[in-house]
Design an enzyme around this catalytic site. Sequence first.
Site, PDB file in Angstrom:
ATOM      1  N   ASN A 207       0.846  -1.167  -0.328  1.00 29.34           N
ATOM      2  CA  ASN A 207       0.055   0.022   0.038  1.00 29.34           C
ATOM      3  C   ASN A 207       0.778   1.228  -0.079  1.00 29.34           C
ATOM      4  O   ASN A 207       2.129   1.037   0.020  1.00 29.34           O
ATOM      5  CB  ASN A 207      -0.906   0.075   1.347  1.00 29.34           C
ATOM      6  CG  ASN A 207      -0.263  -0.148   2.409  1.00 29.34           C
ATOM      7  OD1 ASN A 207       0.473   0.641   2.914  1.00 29.34           O
ATOM      8  ND2 ASN A 207      -0.500  -1.334   3.127  1.00 29.34           N
ATOM      9  N   ASP A 277      -4.210  -6.453   4.764  1.00 24.62           N
ATOM     10  CA  ASP A 277      -5.265  -7.455   5.336  1.00 24.62           C
ATOM     11  C   ASP A 277      -5.417  -8.913   4.751  1.00 24.62           C
ATOM     12  O   ASP A 277      -5.878  -9.749   5.317  1.00 24.62           O
ATOM     13  CB  ASP A 277      -6.952  -6.836   5.044  1.00 24.62           C
ATOM     14  CG  ASP A 277      -7.075  -5.470   5.605  1.00 24.62           C
ATOM     15  OD1 ASP A 277      -6.476  -5.262   7.013  1.00 24.62           O
ATOM     16  OD2 ASP A 277      -7.611  -4.676   5.171  1.00 24.62           O
ATOM     17  N   LYS A 287       9.850 -16.311 -10.721  1.00 20.80           N
ATOM     18  CA  LYS A 287       8.912 -15.188 -11.174  1.00 20.80           C
ATOM     19  C   LYS A 287       8.081 -15.857 -12.200  1.00 20.80           C
ATOM     20  O   LYS A 287       8.198 -16.500 -12.874  1.00 20.80           O
ATOM     21  CB  LYS A 287       9.849 -14.314 -12.002  1.00 20.80           C
ATOM     22  CG  LYS A 287       9.289 -13.029 -12.561  1.00 20.80           C
ATOM     23  CD  LYS A 287      10.080 -11.964 -13.495  1.00 20.80           C
ATOM     24  CE  LYS A 287       9.104 -10.892 -14.213  1.00 20.80           C
ATOM     25  NZ  LYS A 287      10.176 -10.227 -14.887  1.00 20.80           N
ATOM     26  N   PRO A 303      -3.161 -11.886   9.826  1.00 19.28           N
ATOM     27  CA  PRO A 303      -3.428 -11.892  11.188  1.00 19.28           C
ATOM     28  C   PRO A 303      -3.411 -10.375  11.658  1.00 19.28           C
ATOM     29  O   PRO A 303      -3.064  -9.519  10.815  1.00 19.28           O
ATOM     30  CB  PRO A 303      -2.173 -12.248  12.017  1.00 19.28           C
ATOM     31  CG  PRO A 303      -1.145 -12.493  11.013  1.00 19.28           C
ATOM     32  CD  PRO A 303      -1.597 -12.347   9.576  1.00 19.28           C
ATOM     33  N   ASP A 304      -4.315 -10.044  12.441  1.00 18.08           N
ATOM     34  CA  ASP A 304      -4.489  -8.573  12.943  1.00 18.08           C
ATOM     35  C   ASP A 304      -3.730  -8.295  14.245  1.00 18.08           C
ATOM     36  O   ASP A 304      -4.030  -8.664  15.137  1.00 18.08           O
ATOM     37  CB  ASP A 304      -6.057  -8.405  13.253  1.00 18.08           C
ATOM     38  CG  ASP A 304      -6.582  -7.069  13.529  1.00 18.08           C
ATOM     39  OD1 ASP A 304      -5.844  -6.141  14.183  1.00 18.08           O
ATOM     40  OD2 ASP A 304      -7.456  -6.615  13.178  1.00 18.08           O
ATOM     41  N   PHE A 321      -4.951   3.108  14.581  1.00 24.90           N
ATOM     42  CA  PHE A 321      -5.064   4.226  13.420  1.00 24.90           C
ATOM     43  C   PHE A 321      -6.171   3.626  12.554  1.00 24.90           C
ATOM     44  O   PHE A 321      -6.180   2.416  12.341  1.00 24.90           O
ATOM     45  CB  PHE A 321      -3.885   4.510  12.900  1.00 24.90           C
ATOM     46  CG  PHE A 321      -3.016   5.665  13.674  1.00 24.90           C
ATOM     47  CD1 PHE A 321      -2.651   6.906  12.789  1.00 24.90           C
ATOM     48  CD2 PHE A 321      -2.579   5.582  14.918  1.00 24.90           C
ATOM     49  CE1 PHE A 321      -2.270   7.997  13.514  1.00 24.90           C
ATOM     50  CE2 PHE A 321      -1.917   6.501  15.570  1.00 24.90           C
ATOM     51  CZ  PHE A 321      -1.593   7.761  14.940  1.00 24.90           C
ATOM     52  N   LYS A 335     -14.181   0.405  14.802  1.00 27.25           N
ATOM     53  CA  LYS A 335     -13.052  -0.096  14.935  1.00 27.25           C
ATOM     54  C   LYS A 335     -12.528   0.166  16.587  1.00 27.25           C
ATOM     55  O   LYS A 335     -12.071  -1.066  17.233  1.00 27.25           O
ATOM     56  CB  LYS A 335     -11.723   0.413  14.226  1.00 27.25           C
ATOM     57  CG  LYS A 335     -10.630  -0.366  14.190  1.00 27.25           C
ATOM     58  CD  LYS A 335      -9.527   0.234  13.164  1.00 27.25           C
ATOM     59  CE  LYS A 335      -8.438  -0.220  12.942  1.00 27.25           C
ATOM     60  NZ  LYS A 335      -7.475   0.059  11.740  1.00 27.25           N
ATOM     61  N   LYS A 339     -12.587  -3.795  18.504  1.00 29.08           N
ATOM     62  CA  LYS A 339     -11.235  -4.131  18.672  1.00 29.08           C
ATOM     63  C   LYS A 339     -10.882  -3.974  20.343  1.00 29.08           C
ATOM     64  O   LYS A 339      -9.596  -3.991  20.644  1.00 29.08           O
ATOM     65  CB  LYS A 339     -10.195  -3.787  17.997  1.00 29.08           C
ATOM     66  CG  LYS A 339     -10.229  -4.059  16.426  1.00 29.08           C
ATOM     67  CD  LYS A 339      -9.020  -3.709  15.579  1.00 29.08           C
ATOM     68  CE  LYS A 339      -9.454  -4.450  14.436  1.00 29.08           C
ATOM     69  NZ  LYS A 339      -8.304  -3.987  13.330  1.00 29.08           N
TER      70      LYS A 339
END
Length: 404
Positions: A207, A277, A287, A303-304, A321, A335, A339
């Site tokens: 990202n 995620d 490749k 995993p979180d 965040f 969230k 959590k």
Amino acid sequence: MAVKRILLGVTGGIAAYKSAELVRLLKKSGHEVRVVMTRGAEAFVTPLTFQALSGEPVRTSLLDPEAESGMGHIELAKWADQVVIAPASADFIARLAQGMADDLLTTLCCATEAPIAVAPAMNQAMWSNRRTQRNIELLAADAQVTLWGPDQGAQACGDVGPGRMLEPAVLFDLISGATQGPLAGRRVVITAGPTREPIDPVRYISNHSSGKMGYALASAARMAGANVILVSGPVSIEAPVGVEVRGVTTAQEMLEYASGAVDEGCDLFIATAAVADYRPDSCAGDKIKKTDEGMSLSLVRNPDTLAAIAARADAPFTVGFAAETRDVEHYALDKLTRKKLNMIVANDVSAPGLGFNSDSNAVTAFWPQGREAIGPDTKVAIAQRLIALIGEHLESKAGAAGTL
């Protein structure tokens, strides 16, 4: 707030004009301020400016017969509760790191037993120079010296990067709390940057996270007195001074390293990392070649890390965040509750010029009983405010626990 005797050293650099505002803020709050200027500083601001603002004579020379008739430099060194060098040029940092005493300011630093705070200010290339960084490492290892900054952003020469002196308001807050920072003695673990989930040996899923916010928070926490471990994904940012960085690549490594750091003892966990995620369910050994018009990937859930830390029986104060593109408040509060976090910091990454890959941001911190909007401002300034805010909540939590 305790009144302090502040000895402000001003060295040569365009940021010297900002030091006048710092003197004004300190005097307005009741602090006693005396100013020592180097010859280089006099090329940018006149001693008369600082004399008018401080109400005290400005010292500029070690060999001033009148002042030194009573060993004035020793008297100044003993008078100070706190020595602050702002701005601190590359030249001054080099001389201080080597223990030189070739002018009044370096002599005072050698003679004083007071804590010394150094606020670097220089061109980004000078800051990044390996010799400057070697001197910074020497100062970071000196128990008497604390490094405040530098900030990142546009510079007077037109360059953009690290090297800007922290703003006077930020320095004022640091000086006012220098004897006992809001996180003094705390153990803090922070995650930052992106993760990379490999598809094959040359491709990966990732990202746009630059890691700047997490690194700014790590630096702010260190300046607030904390012992900081920064678990970082792949970024192009230098390690904050005084912060231990543990590099990771994948989400699974992020969980492993963050959990290990918390196992070592942790009062505060801040998860700024943009953890992927999902990851490919397998990574090709070679490749992948182009053979068809399309290619399908099978993804599995990662995993979180944030949820895992927050769910621990020994969970530290946990701050998450949330980078969103719409319904920011709704997703952030969901969230926070889902959590079981103590606080969440949310921002709209679709806003132009803010968020990912920018030096600026605008965030809102949410906690079960309230919220606070911060910015738009530099990520460094936002980090300073967030650390102060988190420190307040940590103290409240500790106070509540003490009454049980």
